[in-house]
Design a protein around this motif. Structure first.
Motif, PDB file in Angstrom:
ATOM      1  N   SER A  81      -7.541   8.697  -5.100  1.00 27.83           N
ATOM      2  CA  SER A  81      -6.879   9.662  -6.162  1.00 27.83           C
ATOM      3  C   SER A  81      -7.459  10.996  -6.060  1.00 27.83           C
ATOM      4  CB  SER A  81      -6.881   8.789  -7.466  1.00 27.83           C
ATOM      5  OG  SER A  81      -8.028   8.849  -8.114  1.00 27.83           O
ATOM      6  N   ARG A  82      -6.721  11.977  -6.819  1.00 28.03           N
ATOM      7  CA  ARG A  82      -7.462  13.117  -7.065  1.00 28.03           C
ATOM      8  C   ARG A  82      -8.443  13.072  -8.087  1.00 28.03           C
ATOM      9  NH1 ARG A  82      -1.178  15.245  -6.520  1.00 28.03           N
ATOM     10  NH2 ARG A  82      -1.499  16.051  -4.387  1.00 28.03           N
ATOM     11  N   GLY A  83      -8.238  12.401  -9.213  1.00 26.21           N
ATOM     12  CA  GLY A  83      -9.192  12.203 -10.232  1.00 26.21           C
ATOM     13  C   GLY A  83     -10.597  11.753  -9.389  1.00 26.21           C
ATOM     14  N   ASN A  84     -10.540  10.987  -8.406  1.00 21.82           N
ATOM     15  CA  ASN A  84     -11.991  10.842  -7.483  1.00 21.82           C
ATOM     16  C   ASN A  84     -12.204  11.662  -6.610  1.00 21.82           C
ATOM     17  OD1 ASN A  84     -12.357   8.391  -9.165  1.00 21.82           O
ATOM     18  ND2 ASN A  84     -11.007   7.191  -7.842  1.00 21.82           N
ATOM     19  N   GLY A  85     -11.679  13.075  -6.446  1.00 22.68           N
ATOM     20  CA  GLY A  85     -11.972  13.875  -5.495  1.00 22.68           C
ATOM     21  C   GLY A  85     -11.449  14.003  -4.193  1.00 22.68           C
ATOM     22  N   TYR A  86     -10.537  13.363  -4.313  1.00 20.95           N
ATOM     23  CA  TYR A  86      -9.500  13.064  -2.909  1.00 20.95           C
ATOM     24  C   TYR A  86      -8.092  14.212  -2.731  1.00 20.95           C
ATOM     25  CZ  TYR A  86     -12.360   9.059  -1.589  1.00 20.95           C
ATOM     26  OH  TYR A  86     -13.273   8.092  -1.392  1.00 20.95           O
ATOM     27  N   LEU A  87      -7.610  14.360  -1.893  1.00 21.77           N
ATOM     28  CA  LEU A  87      -6.628  15.176  -1.727  1.00 21.77           C
ATOM     29  C   LEU A  87      -5.178  14.628  -2.113  1.00 21.77           C
ATOM     30  CD1 LEU A  87      -7.441  16.665   1.565  1.00 21.77           C
ATOM     31  CD2 LEU A  87      -7.768  18.082  -0.659  1.00 21.77           C
ATOM     32  N   THR A  88      -5.038  13.231  -2.256  1.00 21.68           N
ATOM     33  CA  THR A  88      -4.024  12.351  -2.398  1.00 21.68           C
ATOM     34  C   THR A  88      -4.182  11.472  -3.604  1.00 21.68           C
ATOM     35  OG1 THR A  88      -3.917  12.396   0.090  1.00 21.68           O
ATOM     36  CG2 THR A  88      -2.553  10.829  -1.121  1.00 21.68           C
ATOM     37  N   ASP A  89      -3.041  11.097  -4.317  1.00 28.41           N
ATOM     38  CA  ASP A  89      -2.977  10.110  -5.283  1.00 28.41           C
ATOM     39  C   ASP A  89      -2.312   8.914  -4.741  1.00 28.41           C
ATOM     40  OD1 ASP A  89      -4.284  10.792  -7.636  1.00 28.41           O
ATOM     41  OD2 ASP A  89      -2.656  12.463  -8.006  1.00 28.41           O
ATOM     42  N   LEU A  90      -2.992   8.306  -4.165  1.00 27.87           N
ATOM     43  CA  LEU A  90      -2.366   6.838  -3.594  1.00 27.87           C
ATOM     44  C   LEU A  90      -2.150   6.080  -4.642  1.00 27.87           C
ATOM     45  CD1 LEU A  90      -1.985   5.656  -0.888  1.00 27.87           C
ATOM     46  CD2 LEU A  90      -4.071   4.560  -0.664  1.00 27.87           C
ATOM     47  N   GLN A  91      -0.697   5.582  -4.902  1.00 26.51           N
ATOM     48  CA  GLN A  91      -0.430   4.769  -6.126  1.00 26.51           C
ATOM     49  C   GLN A  91      -0.566   3.417  -6.026  1.00 26.51           C
ATOM     50  OE1 GLN A  91       1.451   6.447  -8.702  1.00 26.51           O
ATOM     51  NE2 GLN A  91       0.624   8.286  -7.221  1.00 26.51           N
ATOM     52  N   ARG A  92      -0.737   2.665  -5.135  1.00 26.79           N
ATOM     53  CA  ARG A  92      -0.847   1.578  -4.888  1.00 26.79           C
ATOM     54  C   ARG A  92      -1.589   1.014  -3.482  1.00 26.79           C
ATOM     55  NH1 ARG A  92       1.946  -3.722  -6.986  1.00 26.79           N
ATOM     56  NH2 ARG A  92       0.376  -5.235  -6.274  1.00 26.79           N
ATOM     57  N   VAL A  93      -2.218  -0.142  -3.443  1.00 28.59           N
ATOM     58  CA  VAL A  93      -2.736  -0.609  -2.149  1.00 28.59           C
ATOM     59  C   VAL A  93      -2.278  -1.912  -2.279  1.00 28.59           C
ATOM     60  CG1 VAL A  93      -4.622  -1.362  -0.600  1.00 28.59           C
ATOM     61  CG2 VAL A  93      -4.541   0.865  -2.200  1.00 28.59           C
ATOM     62  N   TYR A  94      -1.387  -2.497  -1.240  1.00 28.78           N
ATOM     63  CA  TYR A  94      -1.068  -3.948  -1.065  1.00 28.78           C
ATOM     64  C   TYR A  94      -1.783  -4.598  -0.205  1.00 28.78           C
ATOM     65  CZ  TYR A  94       3.232  -2.182  -3.338  1.00 28.78           C
ATOM     66  OH  TYR A  94       3.946  -1.673  -4.500  1.00 28.78           O
ATOM     67  N   ASP A  95      -2.330  -5.747  -0.310  1.00 26.30           N
ATOM     68  CA  ASP A  95      -3.016  -6.490   0.552  1.00 26.30           C
ATOM     69  C   ASP A  95      -2.091  -7.104   1.556  1.00 26.30           C
ATOM     70  OD1 ASP A  95      -2.230  -9.153  -0.350  1.00 26.30           O
ATOM     71  OD2 ASP A  95      -3.606  -9.189  -1.899  1.00 26.30           O
ATOM     72  N   PRO A  96      -2.556  -8.082   2.553  1.00 28.91           N
ATOM     73  CA  PRO A  96      -1.585  -8.578   3.645  1.00 28.91           C
ATOM     74  C   PRO A  96      -0.684  -9.494   3.092  1.00 28.91           C
ATOM     75  CG  PRO A  96      -3.913  -8.281   4.287  1.00 28.91           C
ATOM     76  CD  PRO A  96      -4.010  -8.090   2.785  1.00 28.91           C
ATOM     77  N   PHE A  97      -0.766  -9.990   1.962  1.00 30.73           N
ATOM     78  CA  PHE A  97       0.173 -11.175   1.579  1.00 30.73           C
ATOM     79  C   PHE A  97       1.149 -10.644   0.265  1.00 30.73           C
ATOM     80  CE2 PHE A  97      -3.445 -13.068   3.858  1.00 30.73           C
ATOM     81  CZ  PHE A  97      -2.705 -13.564   4.702  1.00 30.73           C
ATOM     82  N   PRO A 150       3.019   7.772  -2.641  1.00 33.19           N
ATOM     83  CA  PRO A 150       2.672   7.278  -1.375  1.00 33.19           C
ATOM     84  C   PRO A 150       1.905   6.017  -1.978  1.00 33.19           C
ATOM     85  CG  PRO A 150       1.080   8.823  -1.688  1.00 33.19           C
ATOM     86  CD  PRO A 150       2.103   8.912  -2.680  1.00 33.19           C
ATOM     87  N   TYR A 151       2.078   4.893  -1.021  1.00 31.08           N
ATOM     88  CA  TYR A 151       1.236   3.444  -1.211  1.00 31.08           C
ATOM     89  C   TYR A 151       0.864   3.080   0.168  1.00 31.08           C
ATOM     90  CZ  TYR A 151       5.859   1.387   0.407  1.00 31.08           C
ATOM     91  OH  TYR A 151       6.958   0.954   1.073  1.00 31.08           O
ATOM     92  N   ALA A 152      -0.203   2.257   0.320  1.00 32.18           N
ATOM     93  CA  ALA A 152      -0.785   1.753   1.535  1.00 32.18           C
ATOM     94  C   ALA A 152      -0.522   0.256   1.638  1.00 32.18           C
ATOM     95  CB  ALA A 152      -2.368   2.011   1.425  1.00 32.18           C
ATOM     96  N   LEU A 153      -0.187  -0.143   3.003  1.00 30.20           N
ATOM     97  CA  LEU A 153      -0.058  -1.576   2.926  1.00 30.20           C
ATOM     98  C   LEU A 153      -1.392  -1.855   4.269  1.00 30.20           C
ATOM     99  CD1 LEU A 153       3.478  -1.335   4.438  1.00 30.20           C
ATOM    100  CD2 LEU A 153       2.993  -2.615   2.300  1.00 30.20           C
ATOM    101  N   VAL A 154      -2.303  -3.075   3.737  1.00 32.10           N
ATOM    102  CA  VAL A 154      -2.969  -3.266   4.241  1.00 32.10           C
ATOM    103  C   VAL A 154      -2.669  -4.704   5.269  1.00 32.10           C
ATOM    104  CG1 VAL A 154      -5.760  -4.067   4.635  1.00 32.10           C
ATOM    105  CG2 VAL A 154      -4.919  -2.463   3.023  1.00 32.10           C
ATOM    106  N   ARG A 155      -2.858  -4.459   6.656  1.00 35.33           N
ATOM    107  CA  ARG A 155      -2.748  -5.685   7.504  1.00 35.33           C
ATOM    108  C   ARG A 155      -3.891  -5.925   8.415  1.00 35.33           C
ATOM    109  NH1 ARG A 155       2.486  -2.587   7.739  1.00 35.33           N
ATOM    110  NH2 ARG A 155       1.609  -1.683   9.746  1.00 35.33           N
ATOM    111  N   TYR A 156      -4.008  -7.225   9.099  1.00 37.79           N
ATOM    112  CA  TYR A 156      -4.972  -7.347  10.137  1.00 37.79           C
ATOM    113  C   TYR A 156      -4.278  -8.236  11.148  1.00 37.79           C
ATOM    114  CZ  TYR A 156      -5.475 -11.551   7.084  1.00 37.79           C
ATOM    115  OH  TYR A 156      -5.335 -12.632   6.393  1.00 37.79           O
ATOM    116  N   PRO A 157      -3.864  -7.450  12.244  1.00 35.77           N
ATOM    117  CA  PRO A 157      -3.122  -8.005  13.373  1.00 35.77           C
ATOM    118  C   PRO A 157      -3.882  -8.935  14.069  1.00 35.77           C
ATOM    119  CG  PRO A 157      -3.348  -5.824  13.730  1.00 35.77           C
ATOM    120  CD  PRO A 157      -3.738  -5.700  12.308  1.00 35.77           C
ATOM    121  N   LEU A 158      -5.068  -8.406  14.160  1.00 31.17           N
ATOM    122  CA  LEU A 158      -6.299  -9.102  15.275  1.00 31.17           C
ATOM    123  C   LEU A 158      -7.659  -9.385  14.646  1.00 31.17           C
ATOM    124  CD1 LEU A 158      -6.360  -9.845  18.197  1.00 31.17           C
ATOM    125  CD2 LEU A 158      -7.284  -7.604  18.538  1.00 31.17           C
TER     126      LEU A 158
END
Length: 144
Positions: free
Chosen positions: A19-35, A45-53
């Motif tokens: 987040s910008r508040g933590n010194g980053y350039l982006t405010d990521l709105q949410r991180v979704y785990d694989p399930f 923007p949001y992030a999706l975390v997957r582990y294909p392998l």
């Protein structure tokens, strides 16, 4: 809880710091785990975390060293500013500890010399741009 589950949860927690508040350039709105399922009209923007392998690289007795390959897909609206995906690419790598002079900031087990980013621009009929970062994390799982 298995070590694999702990590694995945720790990665999601680390990414949630972007987040910008933590010194980053982006405010990521949410991180979704694989399930988790992304809700319709989720804030961007949001992030999706997957582990294909997840591969075993060695073993000894009742333990195995493994490498879990993660895909972190970050989704932006098609009206995102030019450079927004590049900014987040830098933020993701910084968040994981690349370029840090403090070894304790590096994500535990991160394979530092392997990462790959794929940029997927919005195309006809698609309303989002994506950045997909692929990384590897080494961990040891116990099977007793």
């Amino acid at each position: 809880m298995t070590k694999a589950t702990q590694v995945t949860a720790a990665l999601c927690e680390r990414l949630a710091e972007i987040s910008r508040g933590n010194g980053y350039l982006t405010d990521l709105q949410r991180v979704y785990d694989p399930f988790e399922r992304v809700q319709d009209k989720a804030p961007l923007p949001y992030a999706l975390v997957r582990y294909p392998l997840d591969s075993r690289t060695s073993n000894a007795s009742y333990q195995a060293t493994r490498v879990r390959t993660f895909e972190i897909e970050c989704v932006f609206g098609k009206s995102a500013e030019p450079g927004a995906l590049d900014d987040l690419h830098v933020d993701l790598l910084r968040c994981l500890g690349f370029g840090q002079d403090q070894p304790e900031r590096v994500f535990p087990g991160l394979i530092e010399d392997q990462d790959e980013a794929e940029f997927v621009p919005a195309s006809e009929g698609k309303n989002t741009h994506s950045l997909i970062l692929t990384i590897g994390v080494t961990y040891v799982e116990t099977y007793n």
